[in-house]
Design a protein around this motif. Structure first.
Motif, PDB file in Angstrom:
ATOM      1  N   ALA A  23     144.735 -42.685 -11.756  1.00 35.49           N
ATOM      2  CA  ALA A  23     144.762 -41.271 -12.122  1.00 35.49           C
ATOM      3  C   ALA A  23     144.159 -40.372 -11.049  1.00 35.49           C
ATOM      4  O   ALA A  23     144.223 -39.145 -11.160  1.00 35.49           O
ATOM      5  CB  ALA A  23     144.018 -41.063 -13.442  1.00 35.49           C
ATOM      6  N   ARG A  24     143.595 -40.959 -10.010  1.00 28.99           N
ATOM      7  CA  ARG A  24     142.946 -40.161  -8.961  1.00 28.99           C
ATOM      8  C   ARG A  24     143.980 -39.539  -8.031  1.00 28.99           C
ATOM      9  O   ARG A  24     145.056 -40.077  -7.828  1.00 28.99           O
ATOM     10  CB  ARG A  24     141.984 -41.040  -8.166  1.00 28.99           C
ATOM     11  CG  ARG A  24     140.849 -41.533  -9.023  1.00 28.99           C
ATOM     12  CD  ARG A  24     139.912 -42.447  -8.256  1.00 28.99           C
ATOM     13  NE  ARG A  24     139.034 -43.128  -9.213  1.00 28.99           N
ATOM     14  CZ  ARG A  24     138.510 -44.315  -9.023  1.00 28.99           C
ATOM     15  NH1 ARG A  24     138.729 -44.974  -7.913  1.00 28.99           N
ATOM     16  NH2 ARG A  24     137.749 -44.850  -9.951  1.00 28.99           N
ATOM     17  N   GLY A  25     143.624 -38.385  -7.485  1.00 28.66           N
ATOM     18  CA  GLY A  25     144.480 -37.713  -6.524  1.00 28.66           C
ATOM     19  C   GLY A  25     145.643 -36.958  -7.143  1.00 28.66           C
ATOM     20  O   GLY A  25     146.573 -36.570  -6.443  1.00 28.66           O
ATOM     21  N   LYS A  26     145.588 -36.713  -8.442  1.00 22.56           N
ATOM     22  CA  LYS A  26     146.704 -36.059  -9.134  1.00 22.56           C
ATOM     23  C   LYS A  26     146.314 -34.735  -9.768  1.00 22.56           C
ATOM     24  O   LYS A  26     147.082 -34.164 -10.534  1.00 22.56           O
ATOM     25  CB  LYS A  26     147.276 -37.012 -10.185  1.00 22.56           C
ATOM     26  CG  LYS A  26     147.833 -38.270  -9.551  1.00 22.56           C
ATOM     27  CD  LYS A  26     148.376 -39.231 -10.552  1.00 22.56           C
ATOM     28  CE  LYS A  26     148.930 -40.441  -9.796  1.00 22.56           C
ATOM     29  NZ  LYS A  26     149.217 -41.552 -10.660  1.00 22.56           N
ATOM     30  N   GLY A  27     145.109 -34.251  -9.500  1.00 25.02           N
ATOM     31  CA  GLY A  27     144.677 -32.963 -10.025  1.00 25.02           C
ATOM     32  C   GLY A  27     144.083 -32.999 -11.412  1.00 25.02           C
ATOM     33  O   GLY A  27     143.752 -31.953 -11.966  1.00 25.02           O
ATOM     34  N   PHE A  28     143.929 -34.176 -11.992  1.00 25.51           N
ATOM     35  CA  PHE A  28     143.400 -34.247 -13.345  1.00 25.51           C
ATOM     36  C   PHE A  28     141.923 -33.831 -13.422  1.00 25.51           C
ATOM     37  O   PHE A  28     141.477 -33.318 -14.443  1.00 25.51           O
ATOM     38  CB  PHE A  28     143.550 -35.656 -13.923  1.00 25.51           C
ATOM     39  CG  PHE A  28     144.966 -36.100 -14.111  1.00 25.51           C
ATOM     40  CD1 PHE A  28     145.887 -35.307 -14.767  1.00 25.51           C
ATOM     41  CD2 PHE A  28     145.383 -37.331 -13.630  1.00 25.51           C
ATOM     42  CE1 PHE A  28     147.196 -35.721 -14.954  1.00 25.51           C
ATOM     43  CE2 PHE A  28     146.688 -37.762 -13.811  1.00 25.51           C
ATOM     44  CZ  PHE A  28     147.599 -36.951 -14.462  1.00 25.51           C
ATOM     45  N   GLY A  29     141.170 -34.049 -12.352  1.00 29.69           N
ATOM     46  CA  GLY A  29     139.738 -33.745 -12.370  1.00 29.69           C
ATOM     47  C   GLY A  29     139.450 -32.291 -12.681  1.00 29.69           C
ATOM     48  O   GLY A  29     138.545 -31.979 -13.456  1.00 29.69           O
ATOM     49  N   THR A  30     140.215 -31.388 -12.096  1.00 35.53           N
ATOM     50  CA  THR A  30     140.020 -29.959 -12.351  1.00 35.53           C
ATOM     51  C   THR A  30     140.245 -29.648 -13.824  1.00 35.53           C
ATOM     52  O   THR A  30     139.488 -28.900 -14.443  1.00 35.53           O
ATOM     53  CB  THR A  30     140.974 -29.128 -11.473  1.00 35.53           C
ATOM     54  OG1 THR A  30     140.654 -29.390 -10.100  1.00 35.53           O
ATOM     55  CG2 THR A  30     140.831 -27.644 -11.746  1.00 35.53           C
ATOM     56  N   ASP A  31     141.272 -30.232 -14.402  1.00 35.94           N
ATOM     57  CA  ASP A  31     141.588 -30.013 -15.810  1.00 35.94           C
ATOM     58  C   ASP A  31     140.505 -30.606 -16.711  1.00 35.94           C
ATOM     59  O   ASP A  31     140.110 -29.992 -17.707  1.00 35.94           O
ATOM     60  CB  ASP A  31     142.959 -30.609 -16.125  1.00 35.94           C
ATOM     61  CG  ASP A  31     143.584 -30.058 -17.396  1.00 35.94           C
ATOM     62  OD1 ASP A  31     143.173 -28.973 -17.871  1.00 35.94           O
ATOM     63  OD2 ASP A  31     144.512 -30.708 -17.913  1.00 35.94           O
ATOM     64  N   VAL A  32     139.992 -31.781 -16.366  1.00 33.47           N
ATOM     65  CA  VAL A  32     138.929 -32.399 -17.154  1.00 33.47           C
ATOM     66  C   VAL A  32     137.683 -31.521 -17.126  1.00 33.47           C
ATOM     67  O   VAL A  32     137.086 -31.233 -18.174  1.00 33.47           O
ATOM     68  CB  VAL A  32     138.597 -33.823 -16.655  1.00 33.47           C
ATOM     69  CG1 VAL A  32     137.364 -34.369 -17.357  1.00 33.47           C
ATOM     70  CG2 VAL A  32     139.779 -34.758 -16.859  1.00 33.47           C
ATOM     71  N   VAL A  33     137.279 -31.067 -15.943  1.00 34.00           N
ATOM     72  CA  VAL A  33     136.087 -30.216 -15.845  1.00 34.00           C
ATOM     73  C   VAL A  33     136.289 -28.941 -16.653  1.00 34.00           C
ATOM     74  O   VAL A  33     135.399 -28.512 -17.401  1.00 34.00           O
ATOM     75  CB  VAL A  33     135.739 -29.904 -14.365  1.00 34.00           C
ATOM     76  CG1 VAL A  33     134.636 -28.852 -14.277  1.00 34.00           C
ATOM     77  CG2 VAL A  33     135.308 -31.171 -13.642  1.00 34.00           C
ATOM     78  N   GLY A  34     137.462 -28.317 -16.551  1.00 36.02           N
ATOM     79  CA  GLY A  34     137.725 -27.104 -17.325  1.00 36.02           C
ATOM     80  C   GLY A  34     137.677 -27.341 -18.823  1.00 36.02           C
ATOM     81  O   GLY A  34     137.164 -26.514 -19.584  1.00 36.02           O
ATOM     82  N   THR A  35     138.193 -28.466 -19.251  1.00 33.47           N
ATOM     83  CA  THR A  35     138.187 -28.788 -20.684  1.00 33.47           C
ATOM     84  C   THR A  35     136.762 -29.063 -21.153  1.00 33.47           C
ATOM     85  O   THR A  35     136.371 -28.659 -22.261  1.00 33.47           O
ATOM     86  CB  THR A  35     139.128 -29.975 -20.961  1.00 33.47           C
ATOM     87  OG1 THR A  35     140.421 -29.673 -20.426  1.00 33.47           O
ATOM     88  CG2 THR A  35     139.269 -30.236 -22.452  1.00 33.47           C
TER      89      THR A  35
END
Length: 187
Positions: A99-111
């Motif tokens: 799941a790394r390198g796909k932009g999910f981290g930004t969405d997780v932090v925002g959530t």
């Protein structure tokens, strides 16, 4: 379940545990970079304290991260060190290698920000991450976190002391729509 743009944060299921253990904790180098404790093996089938939840622990709220387009398990996220008197908490996340390198981290932090500020009524969220963890720093900054300092040589990682970056965000500074404006750059 809490919903971001691409990810959901839900309670941990029993069948998440072996996947998270294999993908996040069995890798000595990666686990050492993301934990303040030294790596140690955990016997299969035992109650792994990093993954087995304690519903009585009011100081942390762990989530499993899942994709909204099919429900695939993507990683783990948490609000930890929750201080209900001062209304503060820390943000943490770990994504599975796939799941790394796909932009999910930004969405997780925002959530997690939505959960902390809107659902829990906290007034400050904080992130501490290794200074070379550029993906986490970018995910935090895209959600409005501000670099507040560097904790020099504060983390012991595989035989050396490394710097950590401290980032903070206040409830009145959080702009949930801001994270969507930088979606062009993915990590």
């Amino acid at each position: 379940m809490l919903r971001g743009d691409e990810v959901g944060l839900r309670g941990r299921h029993e069948d998440d545990i072996p996947i998270l253990r294999a993908g996040l904790y069995d890798d000595v180098a990666e686990s050492s970079r993301s934990s303040g404790a030294p790596w140690r093996p955990v016997v299969a089938g035992s109650a792994d304290p990093r993954l087995v939840l304690d519903d009585g622990d009011q100081a942390q709220v762990p989530f499993s991260v899942v994709g909204l387009d099919g429900g695939a398990l993507l990683g783990a996220a948490t609000l930890w060190g929750i201080d209900t008197h001062n209304r503060t908490a820390h943000v943490g996340l770990r994504l599975l290698p796939s799941a790394r390198g796909k932009g999910f981290g930004t969405d997780v932090v925002g959530t997690l920000c939505h959960y902390g500020f809107v659902v829990r009524g906290l007034r400050r969220l904080q992130i501490e991450t290794l200074a070379d963890n550029l993906a986490m720093v970018r995910a935090a900054e895209r959600n409005g976190f501000v670099r507040e300092g560097v904790l020099r040589a504060s983390a012991w990682v595989l035989g050396e002391c490394v710097d950590e970056v401290l980032l903070g965000l206040l409830a009145e500074e959080w702009k949930p729509e801001a994270r969507n404006s930088s979606a062009g750059e993915r990590f």
